[in-house]
Design an enzyme around this catalytic site. Structure first.
Site, PDB file in Angstrom:
ATOM      1  N   ASP A 352       0.843  -1.188   0.000  1.00 17.89           N
ATOM      2  CA  ASP A 352       0.000   0.000   0.000  1.00 17.89           C
ATOM      3  C   ASP A 352       0.885   1.246   0.000  1.00 17.89           C
ATOM      4  O   ASP A 352       1.947   1.262   0.633  1.00 17.89           O
ATOM      5  CB  ASP A 352      -0.899  -0.038   1.250  1.00 17.89           C
ATOM      6  CG  ASP A 352      -1.873   1.105   1.307  1.00 17.89           C
ATOM      7  OD1 ASP A 352      -2.608   1.310   0.323  1.00 17.89           O
ATOM      8  OD2 ASP A 352      -1.910   1.799   2.348  1.00 17.89           O
ATOM      9  N   GLU A 381       1.932  -0.193  -4.981  1.00 16.63           N
ATOM     10  CA  GLU A 381       0.922   0.768  -5.418  1.00 16.63           C
ATOM     11  C   GLU A 381       1.614   2.042  -5.902  1.00 16.63           C
ATOM     12  O   GLU A 381       2.146   2.813  -5.109  1.00 16.63           O
ATOM     13  CB  GLU A 381      -0.047   1.103  -4.281  1.00 16.63           C
ATOM     14  CG  GLU A 381      -1.127   2.083  -4.711  1.00 16.63           C
ATOM     15  CD  GLU A 381      -1.957   2.630  -3.558  1.00 16.63           C
ATOM     16  OE1 GLU A 381      -2.994   3.258  -3.819  1.00 16.63           O
ATOM     17  OE2 GLU A 381      -1.553   2.445  -2.380  1.00 16.63           O
TER      18      GLU A 381
END
Length: 652
Positions: A352, A381
């Site tokens: 993330d 990400e």
């Protein structure tokens, strides 16, 4: 003088050889053409890198014919991984002209400037860098566990704290219970999806053709999205427990489906074992005392109430990823987070907000992960071009060899949506795709996570149906919005074309759960509705099974070479090919030649002619209509594409 009197094209082998990203210490030949009455006084190649600074190289005259002169210079790229930048300087009749990248910085044909221009990029990566081969050949599926399927035997029924959560019916729309004054979330809704539900639906995913299952966070947390981790070593009891997770991994492996976990390592929850602001846990949290073993994980400006947090959200305190104690906990201890879940069966991680993790942390995490399983995959990400992403004033090192295996390919999503919504023409789409192809090392281009939907963006069907901009609607209006019937029909037709390109393009296609079933919705929380079991759009679902089947069946659609065959206005055509039994990585794969064409136009038939003699000679068969045989006219392919029609053709 016209703009084209100086010419360089980084996509043409006559001007840059070899193409694209290169390993350390490789040699590259750069050429530039100058058209002028008098010969230039000098032609210089200007190089710049972090490693070497600025270097000016004299270019040699390679050939001349009339006014046309080709200048050449072969250089050795960097000795260490990094980015090398170049442009050209031409001195003619006392004036210096610069030739560099185009204003859009897309690579390919550049332009003339009278001042220092934008540079061309050469990505230089670690010589022995590689990415997992198995990953390149799979199709991925992203799941929000709470919203996929609920399977709750009475003996395992779990009811969350009603002060934090409230249960919705499966057919309800998602929403938060918010404070009317400050809009803070007071209670989160949940629908009851869990890991047992995932196990129950693994046969569906297998039938769909899925080979990778990426789960949004499943660790214990006090929200429904679970990005506010409370305990990294526990499955959230709403979803199950470690034994069920292990069973999921084992059942998935039996069906050929690998499990990827979401790693949220830039911050924790404030209501966690480690911070413990709400005193929910018996542990001594960093919020409670500077004597906490977790205190050094966090950055306090004034203890305990003023601390660094993710995007200013005080329920998500940021961590210091370089803290030795935090690194031991996540990475190095025998029971570290990375080791623990991989030993239970996880095949990799999606990081993330990778741009908020230090490069050193990502490299260390990858090293630990590969020590556990050298074939595991690390996804990051990244919302921009991952080769030159700038974060907090620094160019990030994502694709140089010691970092990510796969970046989330949000640029791919944007490019395809722009094309199908008419914001760009096919020739623009080609150039934007070529930019990624040029900048990414080949092994990363073929492992990029090619998503078109995710939990962070509106549903792709909503966008393709030309829904009003969500900023123009209130939250209540967004929640209740559905595409009108005619727009939904249009959106489905567009999604079929877009997903065909997605399945036939290099990289790892990723389907956001429910996109294949026709779910609509604006951004969070409306893009997180439960999967519509029993109410699927069967046309779309059948389409996805069909095109995923093509990709899984034919090696050339996985790791074959890629070329744009046609890009003009409304029509885009590409080719995927394996010849002589070897793919682009030199691996043994089955030969095959596939041509894909789409006409995005709603109301216009397109007749096209393409010389494909360099690639194949007919006859061709349309896989979407096995009865349609397409014969060649010599070396020319002639096609009629009706409005919103696609063809995927295989050479017999």
């Amino acid at each position: 003088m016209s703009q084209d009197w100086i010419y360089h094209n980084s996509h043409e082998e006559n001007y840059r050889t070899p193409f694209g990203a290169l390993p350390c210490s490789a040699r590259v030949s750069l050429r530039i053409k100058v058209v002028s009455e008098a010969p230039p006084d000098s032609v210089l190649l200007r190089l710049w890198s972090q490693e070497r600074g600025e270097i000016l190289c004299t270019m040699s005259l390679l050939e001349a014919s009339g006014k046309d002169r080709i200048y050449h210079r072969e250089i050795e790229v960097l000795n260490n991984p990094g980015l090398l930048w170049y442009f050209f300087m031409i001195r003619l009749e006392g004036q210096i002209y610069y030739y560099g990248n185009n204003l859009q910085q897309k690579g390919g044909i550049g332009q003339v400037y009278i001042h220092e221009p934008p540079s061309y990029q050469v990505t230089v990566y670690k010589s022995n860098a590689e990415t997992p081969n198995w990953f390149k050949s799979k199709v991925m599926y992203q799941v929000f566990v709470d919203r996929f399927f609920s399977y709750i035997p009475e003996a395992t029924k779990y009811i969350p704290d009603p002060k934090t959560y409230f249960l919705r019916e499966w057919s309800d729309l998602p929403d938060y219970e918010r404070d009317q004054d400050n809009h803070r979330v007071l209670r989160y809704d949940y629908f009851g999806g869990n890991l047992l539900g995932l196990i129950e639906k693994l046969p569906y995913l297998c039938e769909l053709g899925i080979g990778i299952l990426y789960l949004n966070p499943i660790f214990e947390a006090h929200s429904n999205h679970k990005y506010d981790t409370a305990d990294y070593h526990q499955i959230d009891p709403m979803y199950g427990d470690q034994a069920i997770f292990h069973r999921l991994c084992q059942e998935g492996k039996r069906l050929g489906i690998a499990i990827i976990l979401d790693g949220v390592f830039s911050h924790t929850g404030s209501n966690s074992i480690y911070f413990n602001r709400d005193e929910t846990y018996d542990s001594l949290g960093a919020y409670q005392s500077a004597a906490s073993p977790y205190y050094s994980w966090y950055r306090f400006d004034r203890h305990p109430d003023l601390y660094d947090c993710w995007w200013g959200i005080d329920t998500m305190p940021n961590v210091n990823e370089t803290d030795p104690g935090y690194q031991d906990f996540i990475l190095y201890h025998k029971n570290s987070v990375i080791r623990y879940w991989m030993e239970l069966g996880a095949k990799g991680w999606r990081l993330d907000v990778a741009d908020e993790l230090p490069d050193s942390f990502i490299k260390s995490l990858k090293e630990v992960m590969k020590a556990v399983d050298e074939d595991a995959v690390l996804i990051g990400e990244v919302w921009e071009d991952a080769s030159n992403k700038v974060s907090y004033g620094q160019i990030r090192e994502y694709l140089l060899g010691d970092e990510l295996d796969s970046p989330t390919n949000y640029p791919f999503r944007r490019i395809l949506l722009d094309f199908f919504l008419g914001a760009i023409q096919a020739e623009d789409m080609h150039l934007e795709l070529m930019q990624l192809y040029e900048n990414y090392p080949m092994h990363h281009f073929y492992t990029a996570m090619n998503l078109v939907g995710s939990h962070d963006v509106p549903r792709v069907l909503t966008l393709l149906g030309e829904a009003p901009d969500q900023q123009s609607l209130s939250k209540a209006e967004q929640r209740l919005y559905h595409l009108p019937a005619s727009k939904r029909v249009l959106a489905v037709k567009r999604l079929k074309l877009l997903s065909l390109i997605q399945m036939c393009f290099p990289g790892v296609p990723c389907i956001y759960y429910g996109d294949e079933a026709g779910l609509e919705g604006y951004s969070d929380p409306y893009n997180r509705a439960p999967y519509p079991w029993g109410k699927e759009n069967l046309e779309l679902q059948f389409w996805y099974k069909t095109i995923i089947g093509f990709r899984n069946q034919y090696d050339a659609l996985q790791t074959g070479s890629w070329h744009t065959l046609y890009a003009n206005g409304n029509v885009y055509g590409l080719l995927r090919q394996i010849q002589q039994g070897r793919d682009v990585f030199g691996q043994k794969r089955k030969n095959g030649t596939f041509l894909v064409f789409v006409n995005r136009c709603e109301d216009q038939t397109e007749n096209i002619e393409v010389d494909i003699s360099n690639w194949c000679s007919g006859p061709l068969v349309n896989l979407l209509d096995g009865q349609e045989r397409i014969d060649m006219d010599g070396s020319v392919l002639r096609l009629t594409l009706h409005p919103l029609e696609a063809k995927i053709m295989m050479q017999r």
